[in-house]
Scaffold this motif. Structure first.
Motif, short mmCIF file in Angstrom:
data_model
loop_
_atom_site.label_atom_id
_atom_site.label_comp_id
_atom_site.label_asym_id
_atom_site.label_seq_id
_atom_site.Cartn_x
_atom_site.Cartn_y
_atom_site.Cartn_z
N ASP A 1 5.04 -97.17 -111.51
CA ASP A 1 4.67 -96.07 -112.40
C ASP A 1 3.45 -95.35 -111.82
O ASP A 1 2.98 -95.66 -110.72
N ARG A 2 2.93 -94.37 -112.55
CA ARG A 2 1.85 -93.53 -112.00
C ARG A 2 0.64 -94.37 -111.59
O ARG A 2 0.10 -94.20 -110.51
N THR A 3 0.28 -95.32 -112.46
CA THR A 3 -0.88 -96.16 -112.15
C THR A 3 -0.58 -97.04 -110.93
O THR A 3 -1.42 -97.18 -110.03
N LEU B 1 16.67 -88.88 -110.40
CA LEU B 1 16.40 -90.14 -109.70
C LEU B 1 14.95 -90.61 -109.85
O LEU B 1 14.63 -91.74 -109.45
N ASP B 2 14.09 -89.80 -110.42
CA ASP B 2 12.74 -90.28 -110.75
C ASP B 2 12.83 -91.51 -111.65
O ASP B 2 11.90 -92.32 -111.70
N ASP B 3 13.95 -91.64 -112.37
CA ASP B 3 14.13 -92.80 -113.26
C ASP B 3 14.19 -94.12 -112.48
O ASP B 3 14.10 -95.18 -113.08
N TYR B 4 14.36 -94.05 -111.18
CA TYR B 4 14.38 -95.28 -110.38
C TYR B 4 13.04 -95.53 -109.69
O TYR B 4 12.95 -96.34 -108.77
N HIS B 5 11.99 -94.85 -110.15
CA HIS B 5 10.65 -95.20 -109.66
C HIS B 5 10.40 -96.66 -110.04
O HIS B 5 10.55 -97.05 -111.21
N SER B 6 10.03 -97.47 -109.03
CA SER B 6 9.72 -98.87 -109.36
C SER B 6 8.24 -99.00 -109.67
O SER B 6 7.83 -99.94 -110.36
N ALA C 1 -1.07 -82.69 -99.30
CA ALA C 1 -1.09 -84.14 -99.51
C ALA C 1 0.33 -84.73 -99.52
O ALA C 1 0.55 -85.85 -99.09
N ARG C 2 1.28 -83.96 -100.03
CA ARG C 2 2.67 -84.45 -100.11
C ARG C 2 3.41 -84.32 -98.79
O ARG C 2 4.42 -84.97 -98.58
N LYS C 3 2.90 -83.45 -97.91
CA LYS C 3 3.69 -83.05 -96.74
C LYS C 3 4.10 -84.21 -95.82
O LYS C 3 5.27 -84.29 -95.43
C1 G6P Z 1 7.86 -87.24 -110.11
C2 G6P Z 1 8.26 -86.12 -109.18
C3 G6P Z 1 7.38 -86.09 -107.98
C4 G6P Z 1 5.95 -85.99 -108.43
C5 G6P Z 1 5.62 -87.13 -109.36
C6 G6P Z 1 4.25 -87.00 -109.89
O1 G6P Z 1 8.19 -88.46 -109.58
O2 G6P Z 1 9.60 -86.20 -108.77
O3 G6P Z 1 7.72 -85.02 -107.15
O4 G6P Z 1 5.13 -86.03 -107.30
O5 G6P Z 1 6.50 -87.20 -110.42
O6 G6P Z 1 3.65 -88.17 -109.61
P1 G6P Z 1 2.14 -88.51 -110.02
O7 G6P Z 1 1.86 -89.72 -109.19
O8 G6P Z 1 1.37 -87.29 -109.67
O9 G6P Z 1 2.21 -88.78 -111.47
#
Ligand code: G6P
Ligand code: ADP
Length: 376
Positions: free
Chosen positions: A67-69, A60-65, A181-183
């Motif tokens: 991106d990292r930036t 499901l990461d493929d549905y990130h709307s 940080a993720r918690k």
């Molecule tokens: C994916 C993973 C996340 C992880 C992220 C990294 O989406 O499922 O668990 O946190 O990649 O994200 P980042 O913003 O560090 O590139």
């Protein structure tokens, strides 16, 4: 006229934080269905999809709307629903469930960018794994079965240290900081999904070694919701009774700290009363929470000799195996996978068998034939 009902996939949701064993679980599941899952042939080498004869697993990461930036700019993590496109997720899972192919985006974990889409054909079994398979009510309603891997903080920390410190050279401090940080987002958006899961695999530190904080020996619970159609919980010795069993007699080699099984009925929490879908499913309503009836099978400790697992297997019932010893055979086949000597591997294998059984029963019902006729 050709009926397409039988070709409609069943949809399974697998939720967990990253680094909590989802890929390992998927490899065990596809093996139960008789084939190894591989990335799509000739496609994007950074695709997150795995395909076998029967099963397609999408991440499901493929549905990130974002991106990292984009996430960095907006100050949100990948766990935040704002970084994910649930409308598209819903539309595409629904299309697959209706037997239609989709053009699914790809989140590239190497570059942190969204790559051009890949074509996904409807399989027999469609698994959506990731951070949010049960977050959106519309997607949740499409799931035929759902699983949550609940790794306690202590164990998550131990696994992350093992991987990121030993294999990736990160410092202890930076690992601690990244977990911290993720918690808040994990607690707010990921963890609450476990109330919707039909099965939860909970991984805790052992209770066999006082004050253990190494996270090497594990206590693992398989929490199975009662009353789910086509899902009969596994039991030990006597269905519905409460049992404690230390199988370290003449048949099982148990070095320190030994092995302990427990089994029995229990309740598992849901969410606040205001939550409508919780109310619908709930059996007992308390003032602020609702509780589900569950059966819980627990294993604390680890096996010295995996072939001796057959002794434990012979005392478990409702395993949905096709022949005597199938659980042990599956575990021996993948003895090199993480968790093969403890309850994580054992319970993942059992859930894989239950999913195969569920699939066969659903297909048989659709076709109006006895379950035996729909065996894979
Ligand atoms: C994916 C993973 C996340 C992880 C992220 C990294 O989406 O499922 O668990 O946190 O990649 O994200 P980042 O913003 O560090 O590139
Ligand atoms: P995910 O797909 O959720 O990111 P993986 O299945 O790739 O998780 O596992 C990530 C890492 O976590 C593994 O390389 C291993 O170090 C650790 N791990 C996963 N499952 C187990 C387990 N059952 N026992 C011990 N370590 C595990």
């Amino acid at each position: 006229q050709v009926s397409c009902a039988v070709e409609q996939p069943i949809v399974i949701g697998l939720a967990a934080d990253s680094g909590c064993g989802k890929s390992t679980f998927m490899r065990r599941l596809t093996s139960v269905f008789g084939g190894a899952a591989e990335p799509p042939k000739g496609g994007n080498p950074d695709s997150n999809t795995l395909i076998s004869d029967t099963t397609t697993v999408i991440c499901l990461d493929d549905y990130h709307s974002l991106d990292r930036t984009g996430r960095k700019e907006k100050g949100v993590t990948a766990l935040d629903p704002k970084a994910n496109d649930f409308d598209l997720m819903y539309e595409q899972v629904k299309a697959i469930k209706e037997g239609k192919a989709i053009e699914k985006p790809i989140y590239n974990h190497v570059t942190g960018l969204l790559d051009p889409a890949e074509l996904i054909q409807p399989p027999k079994i469609f698994v959506i794994e990731g951070l949010h398979p049960m977050y959106d009510e519309r997607v949740r309603e499409l799931l035929d079965f759902s699983i949550y891997l609940d790794i306690s903080n202590e164990v998550k920390f131990a696994w992350k240290i093992q991987r990121d410190m030993a294999e990736r050279g990160h410092s202890l401090e930076s690992i601690k900081a990244s977990i911290e940080a993720r918690k808040p987002d994990f607690d707010a958006f990921i963890d609450p999904q476990k109330q919707y899961a039909d099965a939860v695999i909970e991984v805790l530190p052992t209770q066999l070694i006082p004050d253990d904080n190494e996270g090497k020996v594990l206590r693992v619970k398989l929490i199975m919701k009662e009353g789910i159609k086509f899902f009969n919980p596994v039991y030990l010795f006597d269905e519905g009774s409460t049992i404690n069993w230390i199988p370290c007699g003449r048949k099982l080699t148990c070095s320190y700290p030994g092995i302990k099984f427990s089994y029995g009925p229990d309740t598992y929490f849901g969410q606040e009363l205001s939550n409508r879908s919780c109310l619908r499913q709930c059996c007992t309503i308390l003032v602020f929470a609702c509780l589900f009836q569950v059966s819980v099978l627990e294993m604390d400790g680890q096996f010295d000799r995996l072939d001796e697992l057959i002794y434990v297997e012979s005392h478990l019932s409702n395993l949905s195996t096709k022949f005597y010893g199938e659980v042990t055979q599956q575990m021996l086949k993948h003895a090199d996978f993480p968790g093969s000597n403890n309850g994580t591997g054992l319970f993942q294998t059992i859930v894989g068998l239950k999913i195969r059984d569920l699939y066969e029963q659903i297909i048989a019902e659709r076709a109006g034939v006895p379950a035996e006729a729909a065996k894979v």
